[in-house]
Design a protein around this motif. Structure first.
Motif, short mmCIF file in Angstrom:
data_model
loop_
_atom_site.label_atom_id
_atom_site.label_comp_id
_atom_site.label_asym_id
_atom_site.label_seq_id
_atom_site.Cartn_x
_atom_site.Cartn_y
_atom_site.Cartn_z
N VAL A 76 0.83 -1.20 0.00
CA VAL A 76 0.00 0.00 0.00
C VAL A 76 0.87 1.25 0.00
O VAL A 76 0.63 2.20 -0.77
CB VAL A 76 -0.96 0.00 1.21
CG1 VAL A 76 -1.68 1.34 1.33
CG2 VAL A 76 -1.97 -1.13 1.10
N SER A 77 1.90 1.27 0.83
CA SER A 77 2.77 2.45 0.91
C SER A 77 3.53 2.66 -0.38
O SER A 77 3.70 3.80 -0.83
CB SER A 77 3.75 2.29 2.08
OG SER A 77 3.08 2.38 3.32
N ILE A 78 4.01 1.60 -0.99
CA ILE A 78 4.73 1.72 -2.25
C ILE A 78 3.80 2.26 -3.34
O ILE A 78 4.17 3.15 -4.13
CB ILE A 78 5.34 0.37 -2.66
CG1 ILE A 78 6.47 -0.01 -1.70
CG2 ILE A 78 5.86 0.41 -4.10
CD1 ILE A 78 7.03 -1.39 -1.93
N ALA A 79 2.57 1.72 -3.39
CA ALA A 79 1.62 2.19 -4.41
C ALA A 79 1.26 3.66 -4.19
O ALA A 79 1.24 4.45 -5.14
CB ALA A 79 0.36 1.33 -4.38
N VAL A 80 0.97 4.02 -2.95
CA VAL A 80 0.61 5.41 -2.63
C VAL A 80 1.77 6.35 -2.94
O VAL A 80 1.57 7.43 -3.52
CB VAL A 80 0.18 5.52 -1.16
CG1 VAL A 80 0.09 6.99 -0.73
CG2 VAL A 80 -1.15 4.83 -0.93
N THR A 81 2.97 5.96 -2.57
CA THR A 81 4.14 6.82 -2.81
C THR A 81 4.40 6.99 -4.29
O THR A 81 4.68 8.11 -4.76
CB THR A 81 5.38 6.22 -2.12
OG1 THR A 81 5.13 6.09 -0.72
CG2 THR A 81 6.59 7.10 -2.34
N ALA A 82 4.32 5.91 -5.05
CA ALA A 82 4.60 6.00 -6.49
C ALA A 82 3.54 6.83 -7.21
O ALA A 82 3.87 7.74 -7.98
CB ALA A 82 4.66 4.58 -7.08
N ILE A 83 2.26 6.54 -6.94
CA ILE A 83 1.19 7.27 -7.62
C ILE A 83 1.15 8.72 -7.16
O ILE A 83 1.04 9.65 -7.97
CB ILE A 83 -0.17 6.59 -7.36
CG1 ILE A 83 -0.16 5.17 -7.95
CG2 ILE A 83 -1.30 7.40 -7.97
CD1 ILE A 83 -1.40 4.35 -7.59
N GLY A 84 1.23 8.94 -5.86
CA GLY A 84 1.17 10.30 -5.33
C GLY A 84 2.33 11.16 -5.79
O GLY A 84 2.15 12.33 -6.14
N THR A 85 3.53 10.60 -5.81
CA THR A 85 4.70 11.36 -6.26
C THR A 85 4.59 11.71 -7.73
O THR A 85 4.86 12.85 -8.13
CB THR A 85 5.98 10.57 -5.99
OG1 THR A 85 6.10 10.29 -4.59
CG2 THR A 85 7.20 11.35 -6.45
N GLY A 86 4.18 10.74 -8.55
CA GLY A 86 4.06 11.00 -9.99
C GLY A 86 3.01 12.05 -10.31
O GLY A 86 3.28 13.02 -11.03
N LEU A 87 1.81 11.88 -9.76
CA LEU A 87 0.74 12.84 -10.03
C LEU A 87 1.03 14.20 -9.41
O LEU A 87 0.80 15.24 -10.03
CB LEU A 87 -0.58 12.30 -9.50
CG LEU A 87 -1.19 11.10 -10.23
CD1 LEU A 87 -2.48 10.66 -9.56
CD2 LEU A 87 -1.45 11.44 -11.70
N GLY A 88 1.51 14.21 -8.17
CA GLY A 88 1.82 15.47 -7.51
C GLY A 88 2.89 16.25 -8.23
O GLY A 88 2.80 17.48 -8.38
N LEU A 89 3.91 15.55 -8.71
CA LEU A 89 4.99 16.20 -9.45
C LEU A 89 4.48 16.76 -10.77
O LEU A 89 4.83 17.89 -11.16
CB LEU A 89 6.11 15.21 -9.69
CG LEU A 89 7.46 15.75 -10.15
CD1 LEU A 89 8.01 16.74 -9.13
CD2 LEU A 89 8.43 14.61 -10.36
N LEU A 90 3.63 16.00 -11.46
CA LEU A 90 3.10 16.46 -12.74
C LEU A 90 2.22 17.70 -12.57
O LEU A 90 2.39 18.71 -13.29
CB LEU A 90 2.31 15.34 -13.40
CG LEU A 90 1.62 15.68 -14.73
CD1 LEU A 90 2.65 16.06 -15.78
CD2 LEU A 90 0.76 14.52 -15.21
N LEU A 91 1.29 17.65 -11.62
CA LEU A 91 0.39 18.79 -11.40
C LEU A 91 1.16 20.02 -10.90
O LEU A 91 0.88 21.14 -11.33
CB LEU A 91 -0.70 18.40 -10.42
CG LEU A 91 -1.69 17.34 -10.89
CD1 LEU A 91 -2.69 17.01 -9.80
CD2 LEU A 91 -2.42 17.80 -12.15
N SER A 92 2.10 19.81 -9.99
CA SER A 92 2.87 20.93 -9.47
C SER A 92 3.71 21.58 -10.57
O SER A 92 3.80 22.81 -10.65
CB SER A 92 3.78 20.46 -8.32
OG SER A 92 3.03 19.97 -7.25
N ALA A 93 4.32 20.76 -11.43
CA ALA A 93 5.14 21.30 -12.51
C ALA A 93 4.29 22.05 -13.53
O ALA A 93 4.68 23.12 -14.02
CB ALA A 93 5.92 20.18 -13.18
#
Length: 292
Positions: A76-93
């Motif tokens: 769960v933590s790996i999935a949340v970290t991978a998805i959250g980091t990817g989407l958060g980085l894309l939206l923030s950029a």
């Protein structure tokens, strides 16, 4: 010439000694954590933390990995970290790119709106009601991702880095017929590797270490992240230790050693990511924080 060479050799030796001492100061606590985690609980209680314990024991790890829940928490933590980091980085950029472009009409208003969220918030109760009653995120994987998806501080870091890039690059691309998405994906992002890597590290650490969202929004045990599971285990150990309960009738619960074992279990995956990012970290954080 000989005196100058001697001074140079002395300075170089002094620098090496300082570097070795610094490495020792940062390495010894980690080694101490490892040794305490495999020490016997009675040895830690009697003699304190030591790099050379009297007795060795795997009780702390046996307690932590006693069921399948810890492995499910890892997933769960790996999935949340991978998805959250990817989407958060894309939206923030993308948001930072919009704010950094001089041609965007309301970019200052957008920046002000984002800046206000860094200072004021509605409070925990309205936030909880909005997330559960209106967004219906209760007991979903999205509940561990969406509330932390866009961080205003990270947006401003990326924006400041984007503003440090030469505008002529984007203007020349647009004159050749490139659209805004092409400019963003093919020009801005490849030139912004240091700040992208830095913010990716920030996001991944935030998602990996978070357990508060699970405490408020998750009741389904199958969706518990690793940090929340370890928090529950530690709470259980502390409670049973204060009540004087025993394991197997004679052996005390591994309270101190379990804390150190949890540290190692927690940092395991995330520490593998840092060596690939750290070379960009200093450059990204300095330019992103100072420019603009």
């Amino acid at each position: 010439m000989h005196a100058q060479k001697t001074r140079y050799s002395f300075s170089q030796a002094l620098f090496h000694l300082i570097a070795i001492a610094f490495c020792a100061f940062t390495t010894i606590p980690f080694l101490l954590t490892v040794m305490v985690s495999i020490s016997g609980e009675s040895s830690v209680i009697q003699h304190g933390y030591s790099l050379f314990p009297d007795t060795f024991s795997w009780d702390a790890y046996r307690l932590i990995f006693s069921g399948d829940e810890i492995w499910r928490g890892y997933m769960v933590s790996i999935a949340v970290t991978a998805i959250g980091t990817g989407l958060g980085l894309l939206l923030s950029a993308m948001l930072a790119h919009t704010m950094a472009r001089q041609k965007v009409k309301y970019r200052n208003g957008i920046a002000l709106f984002i800046f206000i969220t860094m200072i004021f918030n509605a409070g925990l109760v309205p936030w909880y009601i909005f997330v559960t009653k209106y967004l219906h995120l209760k007991d979903t994987l999205a509940a561990l991702i969406l509330p932390m998806l866009v961080n205003p501080f990270h947006v401003f870091l990326i924006r400041n880095y984007f503003k440090s890039l030469p505008p002529a690059l984007m203007e020349s691309a647009e004159m050749e017929g490139a659209g805004p998405f092409y400019v963003f994906a093919k020009i801005m992002l490849p030139l912004s590797t240091p700040i992208i890597a830095t913010v990716a590290l920030f996001y991944s650490l935030a998602y990996w270490n978070d357990w508060g969202l699970a405490l408020w929004l998750i009741d389904d045990r199958k969706l518990y992240p690793l940090q929340f599971i370890l928090f529950k285990i530690q709470s259980m150990i502390n409670y049973m230790s204060t009540q004087g309960n025993l394991v197997s009738g004679s052996q005390t619960l591994p309270s101190e050693t379990a804390q150190m074992a949890m540290v190692l279990v927690t940092i395991g995956p995330i520490i593998l990511v840092y060596p690939f990012i750290q070379r960009y970290f200093v450059k990204g954080i300095m330019i992103g924080a100072v420019k603009g």
